[in-house]
Design an enzyme around this catalytic site. Sequence first.
Site, PDB file in Angstrom:
ATOM      1  N   ASP A 356     -25.939 -26.395 -26.995  1.00  0.00           N
ATOM      2  CA  ASP A 356     -25.070 -27.228 -28.406  1.00  0.00           C
ATOM      3  C   ASP A 356     -24.049 -26.728 -27.800  1.00  0.00           C
ATOM      4  O   ASP A 356     -23.403 -26.081 -27.008  1.00  0.00           O
ATOM      5  CB  ASP A 356     -25.735 -25.886 -29.148  1.00  0.00           C
ATOM      6  CG  ASP A 356     -25.181 -26.554 -30.204  1.00  0.00           C
ATOM      7  OD1 ASP A 356     -26.111 -27.547 -30.988  1.00  0.00           O
ATOM      8  OD2 ASP A 356     -24.214 -26.286 -30.815  1.00  0.00           O
ATOM      9  N   LEU A 357     -23.022 -27.802 -28.134  1.00  0.00           N
ATOM     10  CA  LEU A 357     -21.327 -28.175 -28.067  1.00  0.00           C
ATOM     11  C   LEU A 357     -21.000 -27.272 -29.640  1.00  0.00           C
ATOM     12  O   LEU A 357     -21.325 -27.776 -30.627  1.00  0.00           O
ATOM     13  CB  LEU A 357     -21.358 -29.662 -28.134  1.00  0.00           C
ATOM     14  CG  LEU A 357     -19.340 -29.572 -27.732  1.00  0.00           C
ATOM     15  CD1 LEU A 357     -18.817 -28.911 -26.563  1.00  0.00           C
ATOM     16  CD2 LEU A 357     -19.052 -31.491 -28.132  1.00  0.00           C
ATOM     17  N   ASP A 399     -24.492 -33.239 -30.880  1.00  0.00           N
ATOM     18  CA  ASP A 399     -23.914 -32.330 -30.377  1.00  0.00           C
ATOM     19  C   ASP A 399     -24.910 -32.039 -29.179  1.00  0.00           C
ATOM     20  O   ASP A 399     -24.538 -30.948 -28.555  1.00  0.00           O
ATOM     21  CB  ASP A 399     -22.973 -31.957 -31.492  1.00  0.00           C
ATOM     22  CG  ASP A 399     -23.874 -31.063 -32.217  1.00  0.00           C
ATOM     23  OD1 ASP A 399     -24.637 -31.020 -31.941  1.00  0.00           O
ATOM     24  OD2 ASP A 399     -23.121 -29.972 -32.482  1.00  0.00           O
TER      25      ASP A 399
END
Length: 506
Positions: A356-357, A399
């Site tokens: 996960d960004l 994302d």
Amino acid sequence: MFASALVRSSAGFSRLLSLLSLPELALPLCYAAALGAGRLLGEGPGEHPALALGAPVAIGMLLRFGRGLDAADIAGLAAAHVGVALILGDQPSAWPVALASDLIEIGCGSLIFLWLRRAGFLTSQKMVAAAAAAAAILGPLAATPLDVLTLAGPLTARLSAAGAGAFADAVTMGFVVALILSFGRGRGLDAPCEHGADDERPRAWEFVASSLLIAALVLGAAADSGPMWSLAASVALLWFALRLGLNATSIAAFSFFTALLAFAQQGQWRVLLEPAPATLSADLLRYGLLALLGGPSVIVAAVVHDQRRLKRLFAYRAMHDGLTKLVNRTRFAETLDSASTAARLRGRRFVLFLIDLDHFKGVNDTYGHARGDQLLIEVASRLRQSVRETDVVARIGGDEFAIVAPVSAVADAMGMAKRLVSAVNEVCDLEGVEVRPSITVGGVLAPDSSTNPRDLMLLADEAMYEAKRAGRNCWRFSSAEREGAPYVAWGEGDLALAKPETLLVD
């Protein structure tokens, strides 16, 4: 000693290739070689060479270079032409006319093609083939008035001879330009092909067998002089077009054309069944037959090339994310299923990462979606460069990313997770805005924890959220066992890399 000589010769050959990559040098050298080779067949219709290769080769090279004829090119071509004429013993009085005719053909043909390119007509190989045909026809046609003025005899005879020469040049130019433009325009320049979509790719033995078949048919046509041999060779060329690709078809069609033309010049191939007298009409008929026998295969090959390219392009787009060019969720699910099956049946270990960004919404809200897209592209590139080429990196959400990678030991998976976090957590510039992105990684090993794709996704997702609770910019592994209780223990990430927040600097 032999090795050193081999090294020197290899270095010399490399230098020669580098020199030939320069348009200013390659153009006159190739023009001179083609001019000399074309003269070997002798005279053709209209007092022209039977195989006028000089102008077609020059046009093809200019088109590959993507430019038209300039003053430096004219000087180089003139020097090459004079050099070849001196070697072949041509009369000096004939040099200016022959050179001017070639320059008119080269300039006109290349300008037509480049104009069509700038106008946006060359959107497919079919249109490229049509543009090459237009250049091949109009180039020699533009040089026809000069031939009419310089030939001897009555006006009608000069018009007939000049027209016949232009027709012969156009046929030759069509094959040569198609051959040059198709060289290297194969799969490497097209969209990558996914698994299962490459079944149509020809094998090496097919190229060998097809080449031998074409050679046998050409020899049969020359020996027997019957039309059926030539028609059979034309059918074989169509099979080339359907199976072997555009460049192979262009090579075969040009070889077919030049071989039969050479036999015709030596009296070993007659037009139709009866011996053809050495008249202008017979020459024109011969060139027309060769164009009809070999030309359609090149057109068919261009059409098939476009269809296959579109097929590969659609397959690529169906399996890849349009923004980051990583594989998409669909392709990732197929990869995870395949890896899980191999882990279950053959015990092949792999690691699944869910990534996960961190704080991506803040980047979008603060700097806009355009910079947010740039950040996604940069993070995707860093993830892709941090793993092996055979590992699968996917974008599975806005994302969210995922990786499936074979590993031999738990330490390899741990090292890969650390490398991913470190690679992403470097400053990147988004059009003047410096951003230090970070990712949170959750990993799980198969078959250690499970061989069920859904369970693996659940365990990796839980590990990722455990890493988020630890402060983000770090990684955690699920250490659940397949046969154990549903209790999940979390493997620690590299705490030295953990930072609670992502720093955004204007």
